[in-house]
Scaffold this active site. Structure first.
Site, PDB file in Angstrom:
ATOM      1  N   GLY C 488     -11.162   3.413  -3.153  1.00  0.00           N
ATOM      2  CA  GLY C 488     -10.822   3.835  -4.502  1.00  0.00           C
ATOM      3  C   GLY C 488      -9.349   4.137  -4.667  1.00  0.00           C
ATOM      4  N   GLN C 489      -8.655   4.310  -3.531  1.00  0.00           N
ATOM      5  CA  GLN C 489      -7.247   4.698  -3.631  1.00  0.00           C
ATOM      6  C   GLN C 489      -6.366   3.534  -4.055  1.00  0.00           C
ATOM      7  OE1 GLN C 489      -8.664   3.571  -1.005  1.00  0.00           O
ATOM      8  NE2 GLN C 489      -7.413   3.517   0.829  1.00  0.00           N
ATOM      9  N   GLY C 490      -6.867   2.298  -3.894  1.00  0.00           N
ATOM     10  CA  GLY C 490      -6.112   1.145  -4.366  1.00  0.00           C
ATOM     11  C   GLY C 490      -5.290   0.452  -3.302  1.00  0.00           C
ATOM     12  N   SER C 491      -5.684   0.608  -2.027  1.00  0.00           N
ATOM     13  CA  SER C 491      -4.887   0.033  -0.940  1.00  0.00           C
ATOM     14  C   SER C 491      -4.858  -1.488  -1.006  1.00  0.00           C
ATOM     15  CB  SER C 491      -5.418   0.499   0.417  1.00  0.00           C
ATOM     16  OG  SER C 491      -6.802   0.263   0.520  1.00  0.00           O
ATOM     17  N   SER C 529      -3.321  10.129   4.289  1.00  0.00           N
ATOM     18  CA  SER C 529      -2.158   9.565   3.578  1.00  0.00           C
ATOM     19  C   SER C 529      -1.368   8.594   4.443  1.00  0.00           C
ATOM     20  CB  SER C 529      -1.212  10.691   3.103  1.00  0.00           C
ATOM     21  OG  SER C 529      -1.874  11.561   2.233  1.00  0.00           O
ATOM     22  N   THR C 532      -0.453   3.545   3.186  1.00  0.00           N
ATOM     23  CA  THR C 532       0.702   2.922   2.541  1.00  0.00           C
ATOM     24  C   THR C 532       1.871   2.858   3.517  1.00  0.00           C
ATOM     25  OG1 THR C 532       0.024   3.608   0.340  1.00  0.00           O
ATOM     26  CG2 THR C 532       2.363   3.143   0.647  1.00  0.00           C
ATOM     27  N   ALA C 710       8.454   3.933   0.357  1.00  0.00           N
ATOM     28  CA  ALA C 710       7.227   4.653  -0.020  1.00  0.00           C
ATOM     29  C   ALA C 710       6.740   5.544   1.108  1.00  0.00           C
ATOM     30  CB  ALA C 710       6.136   3.647  -0.389  1.00  0.00           C
ATOM     31  N   LYS C 711       6.007   6.595   0.733  1.00  0.00           N
ATOM     32  CA  LYS C 711       5.234   7.361   1.695  1.00  0.00           C
ATOM     33  C   LYS C 711       3.836   7.577   1.126  1.00  0.00           C
ATOM     34  CE  LYS C 711       8.039  11.248   1.625  1.00  0.00           C
ATOM     35  NZ  LYS C 711       8.407  12.666   1.845  1.00  0.00           N
ATOM     36  N   GLU C 715      -2.953  12.982  -0.502  1.00  0.00           N
ATOM     37  CA  GLU C 715      -3.239  14.412  -0.362  1.00  0.00           C
ATOM     38  C   GLU C 715      -2.144  15.286  -0.957  1.00  0.00           C
ATOM     39  OE1 GLU C 715      -3.051  13.319   3.723  1.00  0.00           O
ATOM     40  OE2 GLU C 715      -4.941  14.313   4.154  1.00  0.00           O
TER      41      GLU C 715
END
Lengths: 284, 162, 760
Positions: C488-491, C529, C532, C710-711, C715
Site C-alpha cells: 500500500g505504500q506505493g513501492s 522505512s 525507498t 530521497a530517504k 514512519e
C-alpha cells in the site's frame, strides 16, 4: 456448522406456525444482522430461522393511529431515519440515527429485531422506553402488548417468549414533551456507549411537570431512574436540584466496570449528562 | 447439508446459485461467481470491506445471509463502469485523488460513495464524514477519500448523468 | 542506450501503477488464493495465559464428518524435528509444545475441506491444562519467579546475541546499553535534575487483510503463497526448518492488504508448511480479524527518564531506562529494544548519556515491529519529559527544544553525526503552522484549549541488503524484479519511477514483477522505512548496469560513441531477430559500523536519520476529560520526494494511525486474557476521528546517500505525534498525562489529581 432451514412465511399466521414455543433454536429474523453476529461467534446455533421479510403491513412502515404512531417491526432503521412522520413526532429518534451503527446496518436492521435482541448497549430501546412506547407481541395465544420499559428482563433477555414475535411498536404522541438521547462514548466517537442516557420531559413554565429518565449501556437492561425522576418532578431544574438528581441516579443504578470506564467514572459521567441533558431540553 | 437454489439479478444479469443456509453473501459471491471485490475483513459489519448493494442499498455482505438474496437485485464493484472498460466516475475520482493505499477496503468505499451520491448529489463534508464513518481504512487514506467523493460529485454534476 | 531522457519521472505525482485493479476490486491478494484440493486449517487457541499441557484429546474432532485431520505438535515433529522459529531467538514453537505461554497461543489445528466444518470441530477438542502462575507486567517480569522460558535460545543469524545462548532463570531476553560521557557526575553537578516515568500501551496493526498463508508441499519442493513483508526471510527460515537448500522453497507474494510491520518474519508460514507436509495437500490458513490480535502486537513499555539541566537551560545529562513488554515470544523485539534504545535520549545534544533498554518476556501475545520500531513509544516519554522540564524552568517549550536540539553534523548519542537531518527545519515549520507565538484563546464554558509540539528521530535497521534486477526485453520494454512488497505504500510505483528516470522510459510502461523468490532477488524485508533508500539505490545501480551493458553491446557491435541506436535495435543486430535480453543487476548495502558492545558507540550507526515533528491543538472537556484534537500538523524530513503525493500519503496515513495509538487504541487484558480483540471493541480511527484541520508536509532536504536525494518516509510522522498531542492536553488541563491512550478517563484522572494537589 450444523444444518438449519430458513423459512419465508407470507402471512403472520404462517410465521407463527413456523415458530416453536418449546425450541429456542427456532428464531424469527428481521434483518438478521445481530443474529448473524451471534451465529458467527458460535453463540447461537439455529435449527430453523423464520425470515419475516415477506410480511407486509402492519409489520412494515410508520403510520398515524389517533394519538399514537405505529411502526411495523420489519421497518428498517433507515426507513425510520428518513420518515418525515418520525422526524416531526419524535425528533429524538431521528437525531439518534446519525450515530447509530452505520449506514449499511441501518439499511438492513429492523426496529423489531433491534428490540428483541435485548442488548443493553443499543440506542433505540431506551429511547422507546422513555417515550412510553409499547411493543405489540403476537404468539400462539394471540396478541398482547408490553411497555418497552418492561420488556427487558436481563442481559440479552426479553419478555418475548419462544414462539412469539414482535409485530409493531406503538408510541404515544407526546405533545409538549421534549426529549434527548445522550450517547456517551469514551473510547472513540464510533463505539458502543459507556453510558446512554435518555431524558424526556414536559415543562410547565420553568418547572418540570413530568419526566422520564432511562439509563442504558452501563447496566444490564435499559433502566428507568425513578428516584431521580422523583427528585426532579414538579421542580425548577437548577444546578443544586440536578446535582441531587444525579446522586439519586447514581445510587439507584449499579453500573459495571469495563473497558469503557470505571464505575466511578461512569457515575461521574451520568451526573454530568443529567445536568447537560436537562439544560438541553430545558432550553426548548 | 441443505442446499437451496436461489435466483436473483447480479450486476444486471439474471443468475442462479446453490447456497447453504449458513453462507453469507460474500461466501456466495466469491465461491459461486468468482467475484472478489467485496471481501470479509472484520466480519462484524464494521469495516465496510464487504459492501455490496442489495436492491440499490448498501449492505454489509458479511452479515447478510446468502439465502435472503432470492429475488433481489445485487450489484458489486465488478458491475461498475462501462462494458468497454471505462471506469465509473467514482472509481476514476478515487484514482485521481489518490484515495487508496493497499486497496483492500477500496471497493467498499467506492460502493458506499455510489449510494451516497445517489441520495445526495452534492454532499457536505459533514455528510460525507458521517456517511462513510462506518468504513475503515487502516492505511488511512481518509482525507483523499473525502476529496475523491467531492471530485466525483463535481464531475457527475458537470456531465449531467447519474 | 539512448542518453536522451523521454521523461523526468522523479518528483512526479504519478498515480499508482496498480490503480485500475484497486478501484475495480481485481487486485490479487493471498486472501482469495485457492488451489485445487486445498484444505483449510482452523486453529484451536489456548484459553490459559500460562499452563502445562497434560493431554490433548482430538478423537471427537477427528471423527467429525468432513474433518481431514487434527494436528498437534507431536504430528509436526514427525516432519520438522526441531519445530522452533524466530528472527532473533528460536523460541517460538510451530504449535504449543507441552506448554502454553499466552492466552491465544495456537495449540492444535483442524484440517478440513470446508472451513466451517474445521471451525465446528475445534469445539470438540479437549485440552487438559495444568495452570501455572503467569506474569503480564514488564516491570514485574524483571523480578518475577515466573519464568516464561526456561532458557534463552538466540538465533545464529544475529551474532551479537550469541552470548545469550543457554542463559537461564531470567525473563530478560536482551539488554541494550549505551554509555557516553559520565552521566552520574553530570547529574551531580547539574543545576536542575528531573525524573519522570511514562507508559505506552500494547496496540495492534489490524491490517484489513488479515494474516493468511497457503503452503503447497510437493515431494521435493514447497511453494508458499503468503501475505508477508519479508519473502526472502521466509524462504531462508523455512529452508532452515526443513534442512533444505533455499532453491527448494519458493515464496510468492502478490499485493498485501496492509502490513505495518505485522506481516514480517515467520507468522503462519511454518505452520502451513508443516500442515501441507502432513496432509500432502495444499493447506490454507486465513485468520479472522479477532485472531490477528494473538499474532503480533506493538510493545507496551515503561520508560523512566532522568535529565540534568544547567542554569542556561541546557541539557547536560540524561539517563533512559526502558523496559519493553515483549510478550511470550521474542519475534523481532530484541531489535526493537536496540533500535529504539539508541535514539531514546531524543534529538538533543547531550554529552553525558546512559541508556538501558531491556526486552522482557511476559505471558502476553508476542510483540514485534509496528511502524516505528519502538521510536514512537520512546518519543512519547522523552518529548513529554521535555515539555515538563521547560514548563518547570519557565522556558517556552519551543525555545527549550531549539536551545538543545542536535544541529547538523553534531554527534548523536551513538557518536554518529546528524548528517542530512533536518531537525530544526521540521520543528520550526510545525511551530509556524501552529502560529506558536500567537496566544491561544484559552477556555470558554467547559472547554479547555491547549497546544503542543514535539520532535523526534529514528535510526534505520542496519546493515541490510537489497538486490534488484532489470530485464530489458528484446523490444526495449523492461521488467523490474524486486522482492520489495507493495503493501500500500506505493513501492512498485516509486521503483518504476527510478527505472524510468534512469533509462529514459515512461514509468507507467515499467512492469514491476511481484516478489517470487524463484524469480526476484534477495531483499532483507519491506520494513522500517528502508525500501525507498535501500532498494531505490539497488534499482538505480541495476539501471546503471543496464546502461553499461548496453554500451558494451554497442561497442561490441562496432557502433561509435554517441550513437543513437536504441537497445531493441542493438539486440536485433546481435541476434538477427527480436530476441535476447539485457539484464542489469544492482545491489546495495549501506556503510555501517557495528556499535562497540560495551558503550554502544559507532560512527555509522544508521544509513540515514528518520526525522519528524508534529503539532496539535486540542479542546478538553473540563468536566469529562474528553479530548478533541482540533488541529494536527505533521512535518517530516523525507529527503527529496520521488513521488510527492505518495510520500504525503505516507505522512498522512502514519499520522492517523498514530492518532489511533494516542487516543483510542489499547489491547485490554484481564487475568491474562485479551478482552477487546475485535474491531467492535478495539477502536481504530475512522473518518469522524480525523481532526478538522489536518496538515501534512515535508521540508526541503537532500539525503546525500539516497536515490535522487530521497530517504524513507513510512514512519516519519509516527514518531512525534503522541507527545505533541499529550503536550497539548497537558497545556490545556495544567496537569501531566503520562500514559497512552489519552482516554477521557485518563485525562479526567490527571485533572483530578492536579486539583487535589492544588488543594493540599
Amino acid at each position: 456448522m450444523a444444518d438449519f432451514t430458513i423459512e419465508y412465511p407470507g402471512t403472520l399466521a404462517e410465521a407463527l406456525s413456523f415458530l416453536d414455543p418449546d425450541d429456542p433454536s427456532v428464531r424469527p429474523v428481521g434483518g438478521g444482522t445481530a443474529l448473524m453476529l451471534m451465529m458467527k461467534s458460535q453463540m447461537f446455533h439455529p435449527t430453523r430461522l423464520v425470515c419475516l421479510s415477506r410480511l407486509s403491513e402492519p409489520m412494515t412502515g410508520c403510520r398515524e393511529d389517533g394519538d399514537h404512531i405505529r411502526i411495523g417491526a420489519m421497518t428498517t432503521l433507515s426507513q425510520v431515519e428518513h420518515s418525515a412522520l418520525i422526524a416531526a413526532e419524535f425528533p429524538v429518534i431521528h437525531n439518534a440515527m446519525k450515530n447509530l451503527a452505520n449506514v449499511r446496518v441501518r439499511n438492513v436492521a429492523t426496529i423489531g429485531g433491534n428490540l428483541a435482541h435485548g442488548d443493553p448497549h443499543l440506542d433505540l430501546p431506551p429511547i422507546w422506553a422513555a417515550l412510553g412506547a409499547e411493543a405489540i407481541i403476537h404468539g400462539p395465544s394471540g396478541q398482547r402488548s408490553v411497555k418497552v420499559e418492561d420488556l427487558f428482563q436481563g442481559y440479552y433477555e426479553t419478555d418475548v417468549a419462544d414462539g412469539e414475535l414482535i409485530t409493531e411498536i406503538r408510541v404515544p404522541r407526546l405533545p409538549g414533551w421534549r426529549a434527548t438521547y445522550r450517547k456517551v462514548t469514551t473510547r472513540a466517537l464510533h463505539d458502543w456507549p459507556a453510558i446512554g442516557l435518555t431524558l424526556a420531559a414536559r415543562f410547565d413554565g420553568d418547572r418540570i411537570a413530568d419526566i422520564r429518565l432511562v439509563l442504558s449501556a452501563a447496566v444490564d437492561i435499559p433502566q428507568r431512574l425513578r428516584g431521580a425522576e422523583e427528585v426532579l418532578r414538579g421542580h425548577r431544574p437548577d444546578a443544586m436540584l440536578l446535582a441531587r438528581a444525579g446522586d439519586s441516579a447514581a445510587a439507584e443504578a449499579p453500573m459495571e466496570h469495563d473497558s469503557r470506564g470505571s464505575v466511578d467514572y461512569k457515575v461521574h459521567l451520568l451526573k454530568v449528562h443529567i445536568l447537560r441533558g436537562m439544560n438541553e431540553i430545558g432550553k426548548g | 447439508m441443505t442446499t437451496r437454489h436461489i435466483s436473483f439479478t447480479l450486476n444486471g444479469r439474471a443468475v442462479t446459485a446453490s447456497v447453504q443456509p449458513h453462507e453469507n453473501l460474500i461466501d456466495m459471491l466469491t465461491t459461486a461467481f468468482g467475484l472478489r471485490g467485496a471481501r470479509e475483513s472484520c466480519g462484524q459489519g464494521l469495516c465496510g470491506c464487504c459492501t455490496v448493494h442489495v436492491d440499490g442499498q448498501a449492505v454489509s455482505g458479511c452479515l447478510f445471509l446468502a439465502d435472503m438474496a432470492e429475488g433481489t437485485r445485487i450489484d458489486t464493484i465488478e458491475g461498475l463502469g462501462g462494458a468497454d472498460g471505462t471506469l465509473d466516475p467514482v472509481q476514476q475520482a478515487f484514482i485521481d485523488a489518490g484515495a487508496f493505499q493497499c486497496g483492500f477496503c477500496t471497493p467498499g468505499f467506492v460502493m458506499m460513495v455510489k449510494t451516497l451520491l445517489a441520495d445526495d448529489p452534492d454532499p457536505s463534508d459533514d455528510t460525507i464524514r458521517h456517511y462513510l464513518s462506518g468504513n475503515l481504512c487502516r492505511c488511512s487514506a481518509y482525507p483523499e477519500i473525502v476529496a475523491a467523493t467531492k471530485l466525483a460529485a463535481r464531475r457527475i454534476a458537470a456531465e449531467g448523468r447519474p | 542506450m539512448s542518453a536522451t531522457k523521454a521523461s523526468h519521472a522523479i518528483g512526479q505525482s504519478i498515480p499508482r501503477l496498480e490503480s485500475r485493479d484497486k478501484v475495480t476490486g481485481r487486485t490479487e491478494y493471498v486472501h482469495h488464493f485457492v488451489l485445487p484440493g486445498m484444505l483449510h486449517g482452523k486453529i484451536l487457541r489456548s484459553d490459559r495465559p500460562h499452563a502445562r499441557i497434560r493431554a490433548i484429546d482430538t478423537a471427537a474432532a477427528a471423527a467429525l464428518p468432513g474433518v481431514f485431520r487434527v494436528v498437534t505438535i507431536d504430528d509436526i515433529r514427525t516432519v520438522i524435528p526441531h519445530p522452533y522459529y524466530g528472527p532473533a531467538f528460536h523460541d517460538q514453537p510451530i504449535l504449543a509444545d507441552g506448554k502454553v505461554r499466552f492466552a491465544g497461543e495456537p495449540v492444535a489445528v483442524v484440517l478440513a475441506t470446508d472451513r466451517h466444518i474445521a471451525q465446528q470441530a475445534l469445539e470438540l477438542i479437549d485440552v487438559d491444562y495444568e495452570e501455572l502462575p503467569f506474569v503480564e507486567n514488564e516491570i514485574e517480569a524483571l523480578h518475577s519467579d515466573v519464568r516464561v522460558h526456561d532458557t534463552l535460545k538466540p538465533a545464529a543469524t544475529f551474532p551479537d546475541l550469541k552470548h545469550l545462548k543457554g542463559v537461564r532463570d531470567t525473563n530478560v531476553a536482551l539488554q541494550y546499553r549505551l554509555d557516553r560521557g559520565d552521566t552520574e557526575a553530570a547529574f551531580a553537578s547539574a543545576d536542575h535534575v528531573f525524573e519522570h516515568s511514562f507508559k505506552a500501551q500494547p496496540v495492534m496493526h489490524t491490517p484489513m487483510e488479515p494474516f493468511v498463508a497457503v503452503a503447497d508441499m510437493r515431494d521435493d519442493r514447497l511453494t508458499l503463497h503468503t501475505s508477508t513483508q519479508s519473502p526472502s526471510f521466509v524462504r531462508i527460515e523455512i529452508a532452515r526448518l526443513l534442512g533444505w537448500p533455499e532453491n527448494r522453497v519458493r515464496v510468492k507474494v502478490p499485493h498485501l492488504g496492509g502490513g505495518f510491520g505485522g506481516k514480517l518474519y515467520i507468522k503462519l508460514e511454518a505452520l502451513v508448511t508443516a500442515l501441507s507436509m502432513l496432509a500432502r495437500l495444499p493447506v490454507k490458513i486465513s485468520l479472522t480479524m479477532e485472531e490477528q490480535f494473538f499474532m503480533v502486537t506493538r510493545h507496551g513499555c515503561t520508560f523512566r527518564i532522568k535529565s540534568g539541566v544547567d542554569k542556561d537551560g541546557r541539557l547536560v545529562a540524561r539517563r533512559c531506562d526502558i523496559v519493553w513488554n515483549g510478550g511470550a515470544y521474542a519475534d523481532i523485539g530484541p531489535r526493537v529494544t536496540q533500535k529504539a534504545g539508541f535514539t531514546s535520549a531524543g534529538p538533543y545534544d547531550i554529552d553525558n548519556l546512559t541508556i538501558r533498554s531491556s526486552a522482557v518476556y511476559t505471558n502476553r501475545p508476542p510483540a514485534g515491529a509496528l511502524r516505528g520500531f519502538g521510536a514512537p513509544q520512546t518519543a512519547w516519554a522523552y518529548e513529554r519529559h521535555t515539555d515538563i522540564i521547560a514548563r518547570e524552568l519557565g522556558i517556552d517549550p519551543l525555545d527549550f527544544r531549539r536551545r538543545n536540539l542536535l544541529r547538523q553534523d553534531r554527534p548523536q548519542a551513538t557518536g554518529t553525526p546528524m548528517t542530512d537531518a533536518a531537525l530544526l527545519p521540521v520543528l520550526d515549520r510545525v511551530a509556524q503552522l501552529l502560529d506558536w507565538k500567537t496566544p491561544l484563546v484559552r477556555s470558554e464554558d467547559h472547554i479547555l484549549r491547549g497546544r503542543g509540539l514535539a520532535v523526534g528521530l529514528k535510526g534505520i535497521t542496519a546493515p541490510t541488503t537489497s538486490v534488484a534486477i532489470i530485464n530489458l526485453y528484446a523490444d526495449g520494454s523492461c521488467g523490474l524484479y524486486i522482492s520489495t512488497v507493495d503493501m500500500g505504500q506505493g513501492s512498485d510505483t516509486v521503483m518504476a519511477q527510478i527505472v524510468a528516470e534512469e533509462l529514459g522510459l515512461d514509468p507507467a510502461s515499467i512492469r514491476v514483477i511481484n516478489p517470487d523468490t524463484d524469480v526476484t532477488p534477495y531483499d532483507m524485508a519491506t520494513l522500517g522505512s528502508r525500501s525507498t533508500f535501500h532498494m531505490g539505490n539497488a534499482v538505480r545501480r541495476a539501471a546503471a548496469d543496464v546502461r553499461d551493458k548496453t554500451a558494451a553491446l554497442a561497442a561490441a557491435l562496432g557502433l561509435p560513441e554517441g550513437h543513437n541506436v536504441p537497445p531493441s535495435e542493438l539486440l536485433r543486430k546481435k541476434y538477427g531477430m527480436q530476441a535476447g535480453n539485457i539484464v542489469g543487476v544492482g545491489s546495495f548495502i549501506p556503510d555501517y559500523q557495528k556499535p562497540d558492545p560495551a558503550t554502544g558507540q559507532s560512527q555509522k550507526a544508521t544509513p540515514f536519520w528518520g526525522i519528524g515533528a508534529c503539532g496539535a491543538e486540542v479542546e478538553v472537556d473540563s468536566e469529562t476529560g474528553h479530548v478533541t484534537v482540533t488541529k494536527l500538523v505533521s512535518v517530516g524530513d523525507i529527503g527529496t520526494p520521488i513521488n510527492p503525493r505518495l510520500v504525503t500519503a505516507q505522512l498522512s496515513g502514519a499520522a492517523i494511525m498514530q492518532l489511533g495509538f494516542t487516543m483510542t487504541e489499547k489491547m485490554d487484558f484481564s487475568d491474562g486474557q485479551l478482552t477487546n480483540g475485535s474491531l467492535a471493541d478495539y477502536k481504530i480511527p475512522g473518518l469522524l476521528d480525523i481532526p478538522v484541520s489536518f496538515i501534512n508536509e515535508y521540508v526541503e532536504n537532500t539525503q546525500g546517500t539516497g536515490p535522487f536525494g530521497a530517504k524513507g518516509a513510512g514512519e516519519t510522522s509516527s514518531i512525534a505525534l503522541s507527545p505533541a498531542i499529550g503536550n497539548a492536553v497537558s497545556d490545556a488541563i495544567g496537569a501531566e498525562v503520562t500514559e497512552t491512550p489519552l482516554t477521557p478517563e485518563t485525562v479526567f484522572r490527571a485533572m483530578q489529581s492536579a486539583s487535589r494537589a492544588d488543594r493540599s
